[in-house]
Design a protein around this motif. Structure first.
Motif, mmCIF file in Angstrom:
data_model
loop_
_atom_site.group_PDB
_atom_site.id
_atom_site.type_symbol
_atom_site.label_atom_id
_atom_site.label_comp_id
_atom_site.label_asym_id
_atom_site.label_seq_id
_atom_site.Cartn_x
_atom_site.Cartn_y
_atom_site.Cartn_z
ATOM 1 N N PRO A 72 27.383 51.355 82.619
ATOM 2 C CA PRO A 72 27.271 49.884 82.701
ATOM 3 C C PRO A 72 27.980 49.179 81.547
ATOM 4 O O PRO A 72 28.631 48.153 81.736
ATOM 5 C CB PRO A 72 25.756 49.655 82.651
ATOM 6 C CG PRO A 72 25.156 50.920 83.136
ATOM 7 C CD PRO A 72 26.070 52.021 82.697
ATOM 8 N N GLU B 161 25.866 37.064 79.521
ATOM 9 C CA GLU B 161 24.499 37.023 80.060
ATOM 10 C C GLU B 161 24.484 36.475 81.491
ATOM 11 O O GLU B 161 23.763 36.989 82.351
ATOM 12 C CB GLU B 161 23.631 36.137 79.157
ATOM 13 C CG GLU B 161 22.161 36.189 79.478
ATOM 14 C CD GLU B 161 21.470 37.408 78.903
ATOM 15 O OE1 GLU B 161 21.653 37.686 77.729
ATOM 16 O OE2 GLU B 161 20.751 38.082 79.668
ATOM 17 N N ASN C 100 27.050 40.431 83.129
ATOM 18 C CA ASN C 100 25.912 41.313 83.442
ATOM 19 C C ASN C 100 25.553 41.297 84.927
ATOM 20 O O ASN C 100 25.372 42.366 85.524
ATOM 21 C CB ASN C 100 24.693 40.926 82.599
ATOM 22 C CG ASN C 100 24.814 41.398 81.156
ATOM 23 O OD1 ASN C 100 25.750 42.108 80.817
ATOM 24 N ND2 ASN C 100 23.888 40.998 80.314
ATOM 25 N N PRO C 101 25.450 40.101 85.552
ATOM 26 C CA PRO C 101 25.174 40.111 87.005
ATOM 27 C C PRO C 101 26.261 40.820 87.808
ATOM 28 O O PRO C 101 25.964 41.484 88.803
ATOM 29 C CB PRO C 101 25.113 38.617 87.355
ATOM 30 C CG PRO C 101 24.730 37.946 86.086
ATOM 31 C CD PRO C 101 25.378 38.733 85.002
ATOM 32 N N LYS D 257 25.649 44.438 87.461
ATOM 33 C CA LYS D 257 24.424 44.805 88.181
ATOM 34 C C LYS D 257 24.697 44.962 89.683
ATOM 35 O O LYS D 257 24.206 45.893 90.323
ATOM 36 C CB LYS D 257 23.348 43.744 87.948
ATOM 37 C CG LYS D 257 22.009 44.127 88.534
ATOM 38 C CD LYS D 257 20.966 43.063 88.303
ATOM 39 C CE LYS D 257 19.643 43.468 88.975
ATOM 40 N NZ LYS D 257 18.646 42.396 88.873
ATOM 41 N N THR E 15 22.501 48.489 88.472
ATOM 42 C CA THR E 15 21.723 48.817 87.273
ATOM 43 C C THR E 15 21.928 47.732 86.220
ATOM 44 O O THR E 15 22.850 46.928 86.313
ATOM 45 C CB THR E 15 22.134 50.190 86.706
ATOM 46 O OG1 THR E 15 21.256 50.535 85.654
ATOM 47 C CG2 THR E 15 23.543 50.170 86.156
ATOM 48 N N GLN E 16 21.073 47.728 85.204
ATOM 49 C CA GLN E 16 21.147 46.710 84.151
ATOM 50 C C GLN E 16 22.165 47.099 83.071
ATOM 51 O O GLN E 16 22.456 48.268 82.877
ATOM 52 C CB GLN E 16 19.775 46.548 83.482
ATOM 53 C CG GLN E 16 18.679 46.072 84.429
ATOM 54 C CD GLN E 16 18.849 44.616 84.842
ATOM 55 O OE1 GLN E 16 19.571 43.861 84.196
ATOM 56 N NE2 GLN E 16 18.195 44.218 85.937
ATOM 57 N N HIS F 220 22.945 41.717 75.650
ATOM 58 C CA HIS F 220 22.109 40.524 75.797
ATOM 59 C C HIS F 220 22.499 39.475 74.760
ATOM 60 O O HIS F 220 22.876 39.802 73.637
ATOM 61 C CB HIS F 220 20.634 40.888 75.631
ATOM 62 C CG HIS F 220 20.183 41.914 76.632
ATOM 63 N ND1 HIS F 220 19.990 41.621 77.955
ATOM 64 C CD2 HIS F 220 19.937 43.243 76.495
ATOM 65 C CE1 HIS F 220 19.629 42.713 78.609
ATOM 66 N NE2 HIS F 220 19.595 43.717 77.747
#
Length: 649
Positions: free
Chosen positions: A386, A533, A537-538, A541, A546-547, A551
């Motif tokens: 990720p 953020e 990240n989305p 995902k 997955t995350q 952050h």
């Protein structure tokens, strides 16, 4: 989401069909003012459509799937699959005609090798086995980010080109392919169906060929033909991969099914899947001009500068890296393939950075830089974690902005001084302070914090820690990158110049795109924490399910990673202070200290060295290309080995 096509169809049309149709209109309408108006409408359509689509995505959890089987055209219902298939074969026949015209054996052979298996598959195999092609369109955050890059950066380049191309011949044809290019690229990144993706993939190959040969000089025609041969060779690999996937049981016809098949396979992964993906990966490597295929992109520098900017930032080569990021979930399950592709990408990054040191041609330096950074993105996608995929997306965004900015800046210098040699940019800060500032800032956005490219490379080092050879590629490549960019900066900021100083005047069609791109590079870099953020990240995902361990903290001014903190806001404040002090302290020529020469007056001569005898293309290409060919053979051998060992077809 499926079937809700009433609203989303509008931004889809604005980013794909309308630019393609306006491209045709550009070609047909001879009036210069009408053509420029169409270019403006086409670019505006793409920009509005891309922003609208991305906003729409945020409201539907970042994913849209559409099944559009038929469209109504002139009152008749037409199957889209049949329409795309017909256009695909027309395109391949067009490539055969071009090959005959240019007397290119390889272009003709590759077009023929695409035509035969696809004709067998679509006209014989599919009807016989009742193979269904479903869900041709799938748009997620990754597609949406690519659409923003293609539409906004590509449009700014098109606006710049309106001024740059003044007085040149075949402008209608030029702008037809530029605007059509944007529509075809957007359509490619929206396509989930492999046959649709392949069609738009090859449309970009045609547009690339036509734009490189634009000036129709002997060199332009020769280099355009070479680019066509290499990229058609990649297209042939893609066609074979798609046909193999389609003949598996059950048939694989979409990207979604590739990912599902790789992740759902209990026990051994089918060898035929690995074999076909090796072919698809080979196609992506040719499109992205990775070693040993880099020569087609270097030769493309013969094209007008807006074409170089377009190919390097938002179209063509970016489709290759799009493919690898799209397939990144697969590499988690086929790690041998992923690690081999990561090594190919890392090797390309390192070796092209070394070769760039030997270049005096600014466009060629930027070309090598592009190939290297694309290699870095491919490497990260293949590493498939990720964190690595997030870094790949960050690099894709910021590379597009900074590279377009640098190419357009060099284009202005070339337009004004009739030279693109770095040695001829001696004292450019005195002669052309505005464009020099743009170039300096463009280079800084590529190599220092807090800009996005540095952040992406910082993440790349962290993502590659598990493979020592990757760390070695990154260390050597990054050091070489700093060397060739600092050499260039040194020439430009030299205060001594014998060149004539003339007032710096610039069309708003030049300055506006440059200022917008520079602003984007700075603002997006400073705001990277909330951007990661909210969007990166989305996107990861949705891609990997997955995350991401990234952050935003401290009022979204700082990013946390598994290895520490990165605060772009505070670094930006520090950098602004450091840069503003010398910028506000005006240095007069009389204040400069002469070079100490033991009291004897000698004329000071400054010059760069490029180590051509040690690391020049002539010296290195044989070894570099041999290693690259060896890696490609290993890639295909891996697929054959997978079939042999697993025995799972």
């Amino acid at each position: 989401m499926s079937g809700e096509i009433d609203i989303v169809i509008y931004p889809l049309a604005l980013t794909t069909a309308i630019p393609l149709l306006l491209g045709v209109l550009c070609y047909l309408l001879p009036n210069k003012h009408v053509r420029n108006l169409i270019v403006g409408i086409g670019t505006l359509s793409a920009i509005i459509g891309s922003i609208w689509l991305f906003l729409y995505l945020t409201g539907v959890n970042g994913e849209i799937t559409l099944e559009i089987d038929r469209i109504s055209l002139l009152g008749k219902s037409i199957s889209l699959f049949e329409l795309i298939a017909a256009l695909d074969f027309a395109l391949l026949i067009g490539f055969l005609i071009i090959a005959l015209e240019r007397k290119s054996f390889w272009a003709g052979l590759f077009a023929f090798l695409q035509l035969i298996p696809l004709a067998w598959y679509e006209f014989y195999y599919m009807p016989l086995h009742e193979t269904e092609h479903l869900a041709p369109i799938r748009i997620d955050y990754w597609s949406g980010i690519m659409c923003l890059i293609i539409s906004i950066i590509g449009s700014l380049i098109a606006i710049y080109a309106v001024k740059y191309m003044e007085g040149q011949k075949n402008q209608n044809r030029f702008f037809a392919y530029v605007i059509g290019f944007l529509g075809a690229m957007n359509a490619a990144v929206f396509a989930d169906n492999l046959l649709w993706f392949f069609f738009f993939w090859e449309v970009t190959t045609l547009a690339c060929y036509m734009l490189i040969k634009h000036e129709e000089t002997e060199e332009a025609l020769k280099n355009a033909t070479w680019a066509l041969e290499v990229t058609l060779g990649g297209g042939t690999a893609m066609a074979f991969g798609i046909v193999i996937l389609g003949t598996m049981s059950p048939a694989i016809t979409t990207f979604s099914e590739i990912i599902s098949k790789a992740s759902d396979s209990a026990g051994a992964i089918p060898g035929l899947l690995i074999f076909s993906l090796a072919f698809v990966a080979l196609a992506g490597l040719t499109k992205s001009a990775q070693v040993p295929f880099q020569s087609w992109l270097l030769g493309a520098m013969v094209a007008p500068t807006p074409v170089s900017a377009l190919l390097h930032s938002s179209t063509m080569v970016k489709l290759g890296v799009y493919l690898f990021v799209r397939l990144s979930p697969v590499f988690a399950h086929i790690q041998s393939l992923g690690y081999l592709i990561a090594i190919i990408g890392g090797f390309s990054f390192m070796i092209t950075a070394i070769l760039a040191i030997s270049q005096n041609n600014a466009k060629k330096v930027l070309a090598y830089s592009t190939i290297g950074n694309l290699g870095l993105i491919i490497m990260l996608a293949a590493l498939h974690s990720p964190f690595a995929v997030a870094a790949a997306i960050v690099l894709t965004v910021f590379h597009a902005i900074s590279k377009a900015l640098l190419f357009l800046g060099v284009g202005v210098v070339q337009h004004e001084t009739h030279s693109k040699e770095i040695e001829k940019m001696d004292g450019l800060i005195v002669r052309k302070p505005f464009i020099t500032t743009v170039l300096l800032m463009g280079i800084l956005t590529m190599i220092i914090p807090p800009f996005g490219m540095f952040l992406g490379k910082y993440f790349a080092v962290q993502a590659g820690l598990e493979m020592p050879i990757i760390v070695f590629f990154l260390a050597v490549g990054s050091a070489a990158t700093v060397v060739y960019y600092l050499k260039w900066i040194g020439r430009m900021i030299n205060m001594e110049t014998e060149e004539e100083i003339t007032p710096e005047r610039m069309s708003v069609l030049f300055s506006a795109p440059l200022v917008i791109m520079l602003s984007l590079a700075v603002i997006l870099s400073v705001m990277i924490s909330p951007i990661v953020e909210s969007f990166i990240n989305p996107a990861v995902k949705v891609l990997l399910n997955t995350q991401v361990p990234l952050h935003a903290v401290t009022y979204a001014t700082t990013l946390t990673t598994p290895w520490g903190y990165f605060s772009p806001v505070f670094i930006a404040i520090f950098l602004a202070v450091v840069l503003l002090v010398p910028a506000l302290s005006r240095v007069e020529k009389k204040d400069l200290t002469k070079v100490y020469s033991c009291g004897v007056e000698y004329p000071t001569v400054l010059g760069g060295t490029y180590f051509e005898k040690q690391i020049g293309e002539e010296k290195m290409n044989l070894y570099v290309n041999s290693l690259g060919i060896g890696l490609m053979i290993t890639l295909l051998a891996l697929g054959i080995l997978a079939i042999t060992i697993t025995g799972v077809w």
